[in-house]
Design an enzyme around this catalytic site. Structure first.
Site, PDB file in Angstrom:
ATOM      1  N   GLY A  77      81.168   8.984  89.583  1.00 43.14           N
ATOM      2  CA  GLY A  77      79.714   9.018  89.666  1.00 43.14           C
ATOM      3  C   GLY A  77      79.217  10.046  90.666  1.00 43.14           C
ATOM      4  N   ASP A  89      91.351   4.610  92.574  1.00 43.84           N
ATOM      5  CA  ASP A  89      90.944   3.360  93.215  1.00 43.84           C
ATOM      6  C   ASP A  89      92.175   2.536  93.550  1.00 43.84           C
ATOM      7  OD1 ASP A  89      88.320   4.159  92.815  1.00 43.84           O
ATOM      8  OD2 ASP A  89      88.131   3.078  90.917  1.00 43.84           O
ATOM      9  N   GLU A 135      77.385   2.742  80.278  1.00 49.07           N
ATOM     10  CA  GLU A 135      77.110   3.358  81.574  1.00 49.07           C
ATOM     11  C   GLU A 135      76.021   4.437  81.477  1.00 49.07           C
ATOM     12  OE1 GLU A 135      80.752   4.062  83.995  1.00 49.07           O
ATOM     13  OE2 GLU A 135      81.788   3.343  82.213  1.00 49.07           O
ATOM     14  N   ARG A 154      88.881  10.455  90.906  1.00 48.89           N
ATOM     15  CA  ARG A 154      88.853   9.452  91.978  1.00 48.89           C
ATOM     16  C   ARG A 154      89.857   8.359  91.647  1.00 48.89           C
ATOM     17  NH1 ARG A 154      84.375   6.481  91.161  1.00 48.89           N
ATOM     18  NH2 ARG A 154      85.667   4.691  90.583  1.00 48.89           N
ATOM     19  N   ASN A 204      89.649   7.603  87.772  1.00 53.29           N
ATOM     20  CA  ASN A 204      88.384   7.939  87.124  1.00 53.29           C
ATOM     21  C   ASN A 204      88.285   9.458  87.051  1.00 53.29           C
ATOM     22  OD1 ASN A 204      85.584   8.459  86.611  1.00 53.29           O
ATOM     23  ND2 ASN A 204      85.086   6.417  87.369  1.00 53.29           N
ATOM     24  N   SER A 263      83.042   1.286  85.817  1.00 53.11           N
ATOM     25  CA  SER A 263      81.931   0.754  86.610  1.00 53.11           C
ATOM     26  C   SER A 263      81.995  -0.764  86.780  1.00 53.11           C
ATOM     27  CB  SER A 263      80.579   1.152  86.001  1.00 53.11           C
ATOM     28  OG  SER A 263      80.405   2.539  86.050  1.00 53.11           O
ATOM     29  N   GLU A 272      93.420   2.368  89.140  1.00 54.52           N
ATOM     30  CA  GLU A 272      93.021   3.216  88.022  1.00 54.52           C
ATOM     31  C   GLU A 272      92.545   4.564  88.532  1.00 54.52           C
ATOM     32  OE1 GLU A 272      88.725   2.049  86.602  1.00 54.52           O
ATOM     33  OE2 GLU A 272      89.847   0.199  86.972  1.00 54.52           O
ATOM     34  N   TYR A 318      76.066   0.537  92.258  1.00 53.11           N
ATOM     35  CA  TYR A 318      74.946   1.405  91.940  1.00 53.11           C
ATOM     36  C   TYR A 318      73.596   0.939  92.487  1.00 53.11           C
ATOM     37  CZ  TYR A 318      78.453   3.373  88.907  1.00 53.11           C
ATOM     38  OH  TYR A 318      79.605   3.946  88.435  1.00 53.11           O
TER      39      TYR A 318
END
Length: 311
Positions: free
Chosen positions: A278, A258, A20, A256, A274, A146, A272, A217
């Site tokens: 990002g 998800d 990443e 974050r 994070n 990602s 999951e 992205y």
């Protein structure tokens, strides 16, 4: 009492050595730009194996960790920063290492009463040669983010032989979970002094049919709808589950969570967490912060202030 932000020297870590890297370079550049004029000095560091030496020479007051993926996000860099006794943004060693391991994270979240997908870890070659559970299912690396290396196996599909060729990049074991139909959701959480505060819920739709790396992205690759058009009980449940996950993993700064929401069976599942979301123009956490009244510069400033309080 911690030093005022305007007097601090902040080193922004970006790039790194994971898959990443490019995303991190974008995130880090934006964060560094946002800090210019808000702190005394900003040093931009493309983090490599000589990171301890570089930071030892720079002697920053605070590190803004904008790294993503292995090494930068899994507790390794956090351990270096702990050893150097430099305060840093985002989660600590244990939370970072735990959240990077999706399988172990699920066990902790389940213990905290949070609904997670079934499935488990399997040998990569076995998954490549036979169905380890009835399709549809999702096979994904246990320790990458990602949406790198994710395979969705639909009903009628053959096992994905390609999975067996990815061991060197993603490890011997692969996480296989039942595919949950419905909506893709995300919730950013700020770890405030009074406790974790979820910002809002975003629904993500992808022009690619799957919210993969390119969708995440690439400008126009996905559409973020916030606040998500959900029944109120589902919206509120997503906020509370994200806050509970942040607390259960002992996250700091911003995280974050998800989710998938099966709107036919009214089932909300946390996929999951994070620990270093990002910070690019298409990233979810900055969008949610802006929706809550905190613009990009203010969010970056808040993260540095949060870190500096631990000096």
């Amino acid at each position: 009492m911690h030093a005022p932000l305007e007097s601090l020297h902040v080193a922004v870590l970006m790039g790194g050595i994971s898959s990443e890297r490019e995303v991190s370079l974008d995130s880090g550049a934006m964060c560094a730009d946002a800090l210019e004029g808000q702190v005394a000095k900003v040093s931009r560091v493309d983090a490599g194996h000589d990171l301890a030496q570089v930071l030892g020479e720079l002697k920053p007051d605070v590190v803004f960790n904008a790294l993503h993926g292995a090494w930068g996000e899994d507790g390794c860099v956090q351990g270096i920063l702990e050893t150097l006794e430099i305060p840093y943004t985002h989660s600590g060693v244990m939370a970072s290492a735990l959240a990077m391991d999706k399988h172990r994270t699920k066990a902790v979240l389940q213990q905290a009463g949070i609904t997670v997908p079934g499935g488990g870890l399997f040998d990569r070659n076995e998954v490549a040669s036979r169905h380890v559970m009835p399709p549809p299912y999702v096979a994904k690396p246990n320790r990458d983010g990602s949406s790198v290396g994710v395979h969705i196996v639909k009903e009628g599909d053959a096992p994905v032989a390609e999975i067996g060729t990815e061991q060197e990049r993603h490890g011997r074991h692969i996480l296989v979970e039942p595919f949950i139909p419905g909506k893709e959701l995300a919730v950013a959480v700020l770890g405030e002094a009074e406790g974790p505060r979820a910002l809002t819920v975003t629904e993500i739709t992808s022009t690619r049919g799957f919210y993969d790396y390119e969708a995440k992205y690439t400008a126009g690759g996905s559409v973020h709808i916030l606040p998500a058009p959900l029944p109120q009980h589902v919206f509120d449940k997503a906020l509370r589950m994200a806050e509970a996950a942040h607390a259960a993993l002992d996250c700091r700064g911003v995280s974050r969570s998800d989710f998938r929401y099966d709107d036919v069976n009214d089932v909300l599942v946390l996929l999951e967490v994070n620990t270093q979301p990002g910070m690019t123009p298409t990233s979810l956490a900055p969008e949610q912060a802006a929706h809550a009244g905190m613009d990009y510069r203010s969010l970056v400033r808040w993260l540095v202030e949060d870190a500096s309080c631990r000096r």
